[in-house]
Design a protein around this motif. Structure first.
Motif, PDB file in Angstrom:
ATOM      1  N   ALA A 144     111.321  34.937 -83.144  1.00 41.59           N
ATOM      2  CA  ALA A 144     111.911  34.352 -84.357  1.00 41.59           C
ATOM      3  C   ALA A 144     112.560  33.006 -84.039  1.00 41.59           C
ATOM      4  O   ALA A 144     112.449  32.050 -84.813  1.00 41.59           O
ATOM      5  CB  ALA A 144     112.948  35.308 -84.953  1.00 41.59           C
ATOM      6  N   GLY A 164     110.942  29.521 -85.491  1.00 40.40           N
ATOM      7  CA  GLY A 164     111.828  28.853 -86.436  1.00 40.40           C
ATOM      8  C   GLY A 164     112.247  27.482 -85.931  1.00 40.40           C
ATOM      9  O   GLY A 164     112.201  26.499 -86.672  1.00 40.40           O
ATOM     10  N   VAL A 190     119.191  36.085 -81.729  1.00 48.65           N
ATOM     11  CA  VAL A 190     118.283  34.981 -82.068  1.00 48.65           C
ATOM     12  C   VAL A 190     118.948  33.646 -81.745  1.00 48.65           C
ATOM     13  O   VAL A 190     118.362  32.779 -81.084  1.00 48.65           O
ATOM     14  CB  VAL A 190     117.885  35.051 -83.559  1.00 48.65           C
ATOM     15  N   PHE A 248     119.734  25.624 -87.934  1.00 48.98           N
ATOM     16  CA  PHE A 248     119.068  26.921 -87.822  1.00 48.98           C
ATOM     17  C   PHE A 248     120.011  27.968 -88.384  1.00 48.98           C
ATOM     18  O   PHE A 248     121.061  28.255 -87.804  1.00 48.98           O
ATOM     19  CB  PHE A 248     118.726  27.214 -86.360  1.00 48.98           C
ATOM     20  N   ASN A 304     121.270  31.488 -89.423  1.00 49.10           N
ATOM     21  CA  ASN A 304     121.223  32.938 -89.255  1.00 49.10           C
ATOM     22  C   ASN A 304     122.223  33.647 -90.150  1.00 49.10           C
ATOM     23  O   ASN A 304     122.134  34.860 -90.329  1.00 49.10           O
ATOM     24  CB  ASN A 304     121.580  33.304 -87.806  1.00 49.10           C
ATOM     25  N   CYS A 336     116.473  31.675 -91.126  1.00 39.66           N
ATOM     26  CA  CYS A 336     115.981  32.851 -90.419  1.00 39.66           C
ATOM     27  C   CYS A 336     116.664  34.107 -90.932  1.00 39.66           C
ATOM     28  O   CYS A 336     116.060  35.166 -91.020  1.00 39.66           O
ATOM     29  CB  CYS A 336     116.251  32.658 -88.927  1.00 39.66           C
ATOM     30  N   TYR A 396     111.626  31.868 -93.724  1.00 41.76           N
ATOM     31  CA  TYR A 396     110.417  32.357 -93.058  1.00 41.76           C
ATOM     32  C   TYR A 396     110.615  33.777 -92.538  1.00 41.76           C
ATOM     33  O   TYR A 396     111.744  34.250 -92.409  1.00 41.76           O
ATOM     34  CB  TYR A 396     110.005  31.428 -91.910  1.00 41.76           C
ATOM     35  N   THR A 402     109.062  36.143 -89.366  1.00 44.14           N
ATOM     36  CA  THR A 402     108.353  35.967 -88.102  1.00 44.14           C
ATOM     37  C   THR A 402     106.921  36.515 -88.172  1.00 44.14           C
ATOM     38  O   THR A 402     105.994  35.930 -87.602  1.00 44.14           O
ATOM     39  CB  THR A 402     109.132  36.654 -86.967  1.00 44.14           C
ATOM     40  N   ARG A 441     110.085  33.613 -98.517  1.00 43.94           N
ATOM     41  CA  ARG A 441     109.620  32.570 -97.585  1.00 43.94           C
ATOM     42  C   ARG A 441     109.312  31.263 -98.307  1.00 43.94           C
ATOM     43  O   ARG A 441     108.200  30.724 -98.198  1.00 43.94           O
ATOM     44  CB  ARG A 441     108.297  32.957 -96.903  1.00 43.94           C
TER      45      ARG A 441
END
Lengths: 303, 303
Positions: free
Chosen positions: A105, A109, A131, A192, A194, A216, A245, A247, B239
């Motif tokens: 992931a 990403g 992650v 990014f 999370n 993510c 997205y 994975t 997504r």
């Protein structure tokens, strides 16, 4: 005990990997997969040992990673759904973390969607998590300035000292947005995400022109899917790209991921923290603790 | 009267093109360009006639489009900043609309960023406007199902009858989100956002898995940049990709745009509505009317 059909193997689960993604299935709000029904096995990955094989590629004693093993001690699985692991390269838990779905992931990403360029600033929320810690380390390998957001001074210290972040800010700080802006004097090129919530809002305010936001996970928002997002004025005027997205849409990248990540692992350039509890009965508390941010690194259950 | 320097030409402006993008510069909220200062000429494009040339490629009488002509009757401009227009292909106003920056914004946003595939559903807000009407027509040419969102039954009728939309819903309807969902039974694959506000929220609720949202403008939000955006739970679980963009970042695509669009224009596959007022003094009222949605198609000022 289940019985493998033709083309399947019977697995004994040695380690379960817990991940926030399972939380999305524990909801009727709708996500990318059907909600887990009451009475169904909870979704999750496991490292297991083949006990019995009716697939030509596997023999008893082989160690594999199963994406859909679930929170249980044994399962059957189609052989072509399993990934063989190499315990000589890294111990089994790592194949659920940095070399497993958490690492995949992070890799997809950051590199495929975030597309960071050396010298750019990358911000990672849940920076010391399973992650996030991999994202931060890959971003460093790629020559970026890497700034973490994490919950509490302990996690911030781990992010900097263990995972090599250039800086890490505490998402509990009342001046989070200013703290992050000061840590990113050139603005944020890749964020990014999370966590969502306050971490997301702070990063949004400091996005640079042409910035990319990779979504993510939104662990801070899973209990309330109605939380509003940031305004789009900034999205437009700073030409941002925001991508959610999953994975599994990018699973064709796994070979490249394993090649790169196993190389970095061998070179000692990737570290991983494990948060291990023991026994299947410990899984629910460990899972809830993770969603509340009490874990340090990849959450694993040793069976 | 300004005097052209070496490499420049002196232009007489024949037509001004008004566009909502100028509104972003009339604000201290910050955008992709410095705010227009008090006393400065308002930003805008024009079609002009060369009166005097100190650039080897231009001679008196040539007709050109100038990106930064401004709301005035004459200007000087560097020759290499000008685009020659061909009045034999299409009349001058079209070079400010379908064959101008409005058309280029539509072409880049839809094709390069939205990447629609034949058979997919494309939704366009401000569907009958200068940009939206071109987006809808290109999407039809590419074999998509095209659904508009526009303000009022008149504009919805124009969208369907003149621009070939399969359906168009009124953003003033109290059941907008349901109306749009009914018009898009397969969900929305590409949402082309010109408006923001209620149109954006309705489209967001119906985005399909893997959908792309292209943010060209947010005309409904320019008076309040603090308006919250939609939650990211949907962004993650479906997504989605959301991209803000500025046409000038993609100016290298202009040759391909002119080749495609002039072909479609010759074949009669692209139509354009003009909303013309006369005299420089009419520009402010026309501009404000456009921001309030009172226009029908490209807003032009004949000088």
């Amino acid at each position: 005990m289940p019985t493998p059909a033709d083309g399947e193997v019977l697995l004994r689960h040695d380690w379960l990997g817990l991940a926030p993604a399972a939380r999305l299935r524990m909801s009727e709000a709708g996500s990318y997969s059907a909600p887990t029904a009451l009475g169904e096995v909870v979704y999750g990955q496991a490292i297991g040992t083949v006990l019995e094989s009716r697939h030509p590629d596997f023999a008893p004693g082989d160690m594999v990673m199963s994406m859909r093993a679930g929170w249980q001690c044994f399962s059957t699985a189609a052989g072509d759904q399993l990934n063989r692991i190499d315990p000589a390269l890294a111990p089994p838990p790592v194949w659920l973390g940095a070399l497993g779905t958490s690492g995949l992931a992070a890799y997809i990403g950051l590199l495929d969607l975030g597309q960071p360029i050396a010298g750019e600033t990358v911000v990672v929320s849940a920076a010391a998590g399973a992650v996030g810690s991999v994202v931060g380390q890959i971003a460093r390998i790629k020559g970026c300035r890497v700034v973490g957001i994490a919950g509490g001074t302990d996690k911030c210290r781990v992010a900097v000292e263990e995972f090599g972040y250039d800086a890490c800010v505490d998402h509990r700080s009342p001046t989070l947005a200013d703290d992050l802006a000061r840590a990113c004097p050139q603005g944020i090129d890749v964020s990014f995400e999370n966590a969502g919530g306050v971490s997301r809002d702070a990063a949004w305010a400091s996005m640079a022109q042409g910035g990319r936001v990779v979504v993510c996970g939104l662990i801070a928002e899973y209990n309330d899917p109605q939380i509003a997002g940031p305004g789009w004025y900034t999205l437009l005027t700073r030409r941002l790209t925001v991508r959610g997205y999953i994975t599994s849409d990018h699973i064709h990248r796994r070979d490249a991921f394993i090649a790169d990540m196993s190389g970095w692992w061998r070179q000692g350039r990737i570290r991983m923290r494990q948060d291990v509890s023991v026994g299947l009965e410990s899984a629910p508390a460990a899972f809830i603790g993770m969603l509340q941010g009490h874990n340090q690194g990849k959450v694993l259950v040793k069976l």
